[in-house]
Design an enzyme around this catalytic site. Sequence first.
Site, PDB file in Angstrom:
ATOM      1  N   ASP A 302     -53.953   4.723 -33.863  1.00  0.00           N
ATOM      2  CA  ASP A 302     -53.934   3.999 -35.146  1.00  0.00           C
ATOM      3  C   ASP A 302     -55.187   4.334 -35.949  1.00  0.00           C
ATOM      4  OD1 ASP A 302     -51.774   2.824 -33.929  1.00  0.00           O
ATOM      5  OD2 ASP A 302     -52.812   0.942 -33.479  1.00  0.00           O
TER       6      ASP A 302
HETATM    7  C1  26A Z   1     -42.225  -3.126 -32.705  1.00  0.00           C
HETATM    8  N1  26A Z   1     -43.378  -2.888 -31.870  1.00  0.00           N
HETATM    9  C2  26A Z   1     -43.107  -2.647 -30.475  1.00  0.00           C
HETATM   10  C3  26A Z   1     -44.654  -2.862 -32.411  1.00  0.00           C
HETATM   11  C4  26A Z   1     -45.827  -2.696 -31.627  1.00  0.00           C
HETATM   12  C5  26A Z   1     -47.059  -2.625 -32.301  1.00  0.00           C
HETATM   13  N2  26A Z   1     -47.163  -2.720 -33.636  1.00  0.00           N
HETATM   14  C6  26A Z   1     -46.026  -2.899 -34.322  1.00  0.00           C
HETATM   15  N3  26A Z   1     -44.800  -2.976 -33.744  1.00  0.00           N
HETATM   16  N4  26A Z   1     -46.085  -2.578 -30.301  1.00  0.00           N
HETATM   17  C7  26A Z   1     -47.416  -2.431 -30.160  1.00  0.00           C
HETATM   18  N5  26A Z   1     -48.005  -2.465 -31.364  1.00  0.00           N
HETATM   19  C8  26A Z   1     -49.437  -2.370 -31.689  1.00  0.00           C
HETATM   20  O1  26A Z   1     -49.941  -1.147 -31.309  1.00  0.00           O
HETATM   21  C9  26A Z   1     -51.350  -1.277 -31.361  1.00  0.00           C
HETATM   22  C10 26A Z   1     -52.013  -0.208 -30.556  1.00  0.00           C
HETATM   23  O2  26A Z   1     -51.695   1.026 -31.038  1.00  0.00           O
HETATM   24  C11 26A Z   1     -50.286  -3.395 -30.969  1.00  0.00           C
HETATM   25  O3  26A Z   1     -50.323  -4.599 -31.692  1.00  0.00           O
HETATM   26  C12 26A Z   1     -51.651  -2.699 -30.893  1.00  0.00           C
HETATM   27  O4  26A Z   1     -52.598  -3.284 -31.752  1.00  0.00           O
END
Ligand code: 26A
Length: 347
Positions: A302
């Site tokens: 990210d």
């Molecule tokens: C729909 N999903 C599975 C998700 C996520 C996500 N952010 C949005 N949608 N699953 C994990 N994360 C985020 O990924 C970040 C790390 O790369 C987590 O909240 C975490 O901050």
Amino acid sequence: MTSTGNFELFCLENPLLDIQGEGDAALLEKYGLKANDAILAEEKHMGLYEELLQNHNAKLIAGGAAQNTARGAQYILPPNSAVYVGGVGKDKYAETLKDAVKQVGLRVEYRYDEEQPTGRCGVIITGHDRSMCTDLAAANCYKIEHLKSPEIWKLVEQAKVYYVGGYHLTVCVPAIMALAEEAAAKDKIFVLSLSAPFIPQFFKDQLDQTAPYWDYVIGNETEALSYAESHGFNTKDITEIAKRMAALPKANKNRPRTVIITQGTDPTIVAVAKEGGDAEVSSFPVHAIDKSLINDTNGAGDAFAGGFLAGIVQGKDLRTNVDMGQWLAKLSIQELGPSYPFPKQQY
Ligand code: 26A
């Protein structure tokens, strides 16, 4: 006088609160999770969040992949450069998120759901791996009419660069398409992240709808491999996969597609489409870091996207954009979770 931005960067995805704790094989096993993965929570995972808080000394950290990216871009850019939208609940978790984004000056325009709570992401750290299990809740209630509301759409029209986290493909494809089409129609820049291997695997059709609009697509090596597999590329060669993705049909022909694949500590691969020929590939080594300085790598991707986007907004060249991404990733992995150091460092 310091210059300020004009909300050039508009980001959409799922605002989440990360509940991040140290775990072990037994905890992963109990909930049927892999050590390094990101999935959507099912009924059987709902106990995980309390368990992380009660038994694993879990910390509450602002998350949501594209929100981390938007914070990262705003960390670098002049004030008022980035805005982020997504759905949250009317609860204290949403307030925690607001406080965290305030720190970097990111503008958020949350849509508050009356019934659902703010989404949570359980993050289980085992060594250098992280397993993420997300209960989207209010984030899953984001609808095209929220994006099209006059106040929000004004921000869409004002922006020059759109960034959508691929995770939003599980939530509201019409909203993503509205941004994609706006970008193509007005010759603006549309950037999508692949987000996680399950997106190309289980949300292939949704992802493919957006493909013609990608000016930039960003992913890591496991996401690229998943993309190649679900699209029958019949290769595991990252360079080859990047080239094939670059060459997919494109709606806006004014600019070639650029594919960026990060590979942890291995070099970042970039393929830029070339009309009537093979895409041009470059490779950029990451910024070296002493292993002892790494806190955790959750959110490194990210952060990379955040630095890269800041470069795009500033109109820098590709090499600089990648360098800014790698620079911000290096800063972020020295923090707990997807965070950035204060006092601010200058690129
Ligand atoms: C729909 N999903 C599975 C998700 C996520 C996500 N952010 C949005 N949608 N699953 C994990 N994360 C985020 O990924 C970040 C790390 O790369 C987590 O909240 C975490 O901050």
